[in-house]
Design an enzyme around this catalytic site. Structure first.
Site, PDB file in Angstrom:
ATOM      1  CD  GLN A 134      -2.958   3.671   3.062  1.00  0.00           C
ATOM      2  OE1 GLN A 134      -2.733   2.687   2.371  1.00  0.00           O
ATOM      3  NE2 GLN A 134      -4.086   3.803   3.748  1.00  0.00           N
ATOM      4  CG  HIS A 180      -1.971  -1.042   5.027  1.00  0.00           C
ATOM      5  ND1 HIS A 180      -2.969  -1.969   5.184  1.00  0.00           N
ATOM      6  CD2 HIS A 180      -2.599   0.084   4.603  1.00  0.00           C
ATOM      7  CE1 HIS A 180      -4.130  -1.448   4.875  1.00  0.00           C
ATOM      8  NE2 HIS A 180      -3.933  -0.182   4.522  1.00  0.00           N
ATOM      9  CG  ASP A 188      -8.678   2.142   2.899  1.00  0.00           C
ATOM     10  OD1 ASP A 188      -8.475   2.052   1.681  1.00  0.00           O
ATOM     11  OD2 ASP A 188      -7.765   2.135   3.741  1.00  0.00           O
ATOM     12  CB  SER A 240      -0.918   0.005   1.221  1.00  0.00           C
ATOM     13  OG  SER A 240      -1.848   1.050   1.136  1.00  0.00           O
ATOM     14  CD  GLU A 279      -3.501  -7.250 -44.475  1.00  0.00           C
ATOM     15  OE1 GLU A 279      -4.129  -8.286 -44.168  1.00  0.00           O
ATOM     16  OE2 GLU A 279      -3.427  -6.256 -43.732  1.00  0.00           O
ATOM     17  CD  GLU A 290      -3.006   1.314  -2.778  1.00  0.00           C
ATOM     18  OE1 GLU A 290      -3.844   0.417  -2.625  1.00  0.00           O
ATOM     19  OE2 GLU A 290      -1.978   1.425  -2.067  1.00  0.00           O
ATOM     20  CG  HIS A 291      -4.571   5.267  -1.229  1.00  0.00           C
ATOM     21  ND1 HIS A 291      -3.762   4.240  -0.773  1.00  0.00           N
ATOM     22  CD2 HIS A 291      -5.810   4.753  -1.354  1.00  0.00           C
ATOM     23  CE1 HIS A 291      -4.490   3.155  -0.626  1.00  0.00           C
ATOM     24  NE2 HIS A 291      -5.732   3.421  -0.972  1.00  0.00           N
ATOM     25  CG  HIS A 318      -8.683 -12.950 -45.491  1.00  0.00           C
ATOM     26  ND1 HIS A 318      -7.917 -14.071 -45.270  1.00  0.00           N
ATOM     27  CD2 HIS A 318      -8.937 -12.408 -44.270  1.00  0.00           C
ATOM     28  CE1 HIS A 318      -7.712 -14.195 -43.970  1.00  0.00           C
ATOM     29  NE2 HIS A 318      -8.320 -13.205 -43.335  1.00  0.00           N
TER      30      HIS A 318
END
Length: 430
Positions: free
Chosen positions: A259, A262, A361, A237, A415, A327-328, A420
């Protein structure tokens, strides 16, 4: 917390240091994880039960691997009614937010009869990994399960490691039931990821695996990608705060530590153009760190990946924030909405002093499963879109195809793909 003047040298050193936390840098565990996955793929339940006994100390077999109705009822008896009520309020917020993400099938019809569009279909079966023991987070259950349910996934299967007594954390079970999980299996670690990816006698194969876990879980998810889809390879985190001299240093310090607690690999960084704020935040961090329960973890986290970075301006702070792609990201400036205009890379953005990271959160509604380790440069938060797949719709009639048949044949021949071209040509042969 250490206070550092930001320049090109310190900028690169910090970016390099943060990247060391990536699961991609833990190759010493890869062989162990691969051995577990091969064993589960070849031996199914037998391997799962043996690893559960070895790593979790629990005697699990085909008769008790699935959580029963009685176990759910027992969990409800053990969980505080007030917490259950809070979960239900959170679920309502999360569901309301994610309903707005739901994509629908669409078809666009042209005047010549052409119909083009996109068919949106939910995944059939999704596996949600939930950590156990001390790392049991019922909030993560809600964040992973509810978007899948909103998307219309037919079956959501949860795996989580049991304790030595063979039981699953009661908060986790209640959160799972409230969110609408269909089945819960008592298995964790890389072996749980393998079981979801390959299927065993007891655990069905799924289409996608989501949810956080330790390094073994992260590497296992990376290894099974291709057999199934996954959400991401989650790293530790992280929070980054941009603050000017209008910010409350006490709030900033508290948010950084939210944080850091964590784990020892979590990062907490302040970017500010105010030396006065930097010093005051550092003092509050030291005060809080000595008072909080997880002080030992907090101090190691800050020693390893905690920084207060002094910048020349808030613009420079925003540039650094875009490089870190946290992340935050909290914006505690005089006008956070104006500051937000300068942000390109962040998992979730929190604006103003009353929008601290824990709000996201637990309760606000946006998903807290977010890109880490700089991946916010190209990844988004977990959402309903992760549980829906899209198929293109193409319809032409004879008239509309005849208008472009020569163009298609010319392109195909260029091609060297004459079959095709022939597939179009035969429809207009006399």
């Amino acid at each position: 917390m250490r206070i550092i003047k930001l320049d090109e040298s310190t900028k690169q050193n910090i970016l390099d240091n943060l990247l060391k936390r990536s699961p991609n840098n833990y190759d010493e565990y890869t062989q162990t994880v691969n051995e577990i996955l091969v064993n589960v793929r070849e031996n199914g339940d037998k391997a799962v039960f043996e690893y559960t006994k070895k790593f979790d100390g629990a005697d699990i077999d085909a008769s008790n691997i699935l959580v029963t109705t009685e176990e759910l009822e027992e969990a409800y008896d053990e969980v505080d009614d007030k917490l259950i009520e809070v979960m239900r309020k959170s679920i309502a917020n999360i569901r309301d937010f994610h309903e707005k993400q739901k994509a629908e099938t669409w078809i666009d019809e042209k005047t010549n009869g052409t119909k083009l569009g996109q068919k949106v279909t939910p995944l059939s079966k999704v596996g949600v990994y939930v950590p156990g023991g001390k790392a049991a987070y019922p909030s993560s259950v809600l964040m992973n399960v509810i978007p899948a349910k909103v998307a219309g996934v037919d079956e959501v299967i949860m795996v989580t490691p049991p304790g030595k007594d063979g039981k699953v954390n009661s908060n986790t079970l209640v959160a799972a039931h409230e969110a609408g999980v269909d089945k819960i299996y008592k298995v964790g670690g890389a072996q749980a990821v393998g079981a979801l990816a390959y299927g065993t006698e007891s655990i069905p194969k799924v289409d996608k695996i989501v949810g956080p876990g330790n390094i073994f879980v992260a590497l296992a998810k990376k290894a099974v990608f291709g057999y199934v889809s996954i959400d991401s390879i989650a790293g530790p985190s992280e929070v980054l705060v941009i603050a000017d001299d209008s910010a409350n240093p006490k709030y900033v310090a508290a948010d950084l530590l939210s944080q850091a607690e964590h784990d020892e690999l979590a990062s907490a960084i302040l970017l500010t153009d105010s030396e006065k704020l930097a010093n005051e935040v550092s003092e509050w961090v030291e005060k809080f760190a000595n008072e909080l329960e997880r002080s030992e973890i907090i101090k190691k986290s800050l020693d390893n990946y905690g920084y207060i970075l002094l910048t020349e301006s808030i613009d420079e702070a925003c540039d650094m924030a875009n490089e870190i792609a946290s992340e935050h990201l909290e914006l505690l400036t005089k006008d956070p909405f104006e500051t937000m205009d300068k942000i390109k890379n962040a998992g979730a953005i929190f604006l103003g002093e009353y929008s601290s990271e824990p709000l996201g959160d637990y309760f606000a509604g946006p998903n807290h499963v977010l890109p880490t380790n700089g991946t916010a440069k190209f990844f988004s938060p977990l959402g309903v879109y992760d549980f829906q797949k899209k198929s293109s719709i193409i319809f032409y009639n004879e008239e509309s195809l005849s208008e472009i048949k020569d163009d298609i044949q010319d392109f195909a021949k260029a091609e060297g793909l004459t079959a095709h071209a022939n597939s179009i040509k035969v429809r207009f042969d006399d």
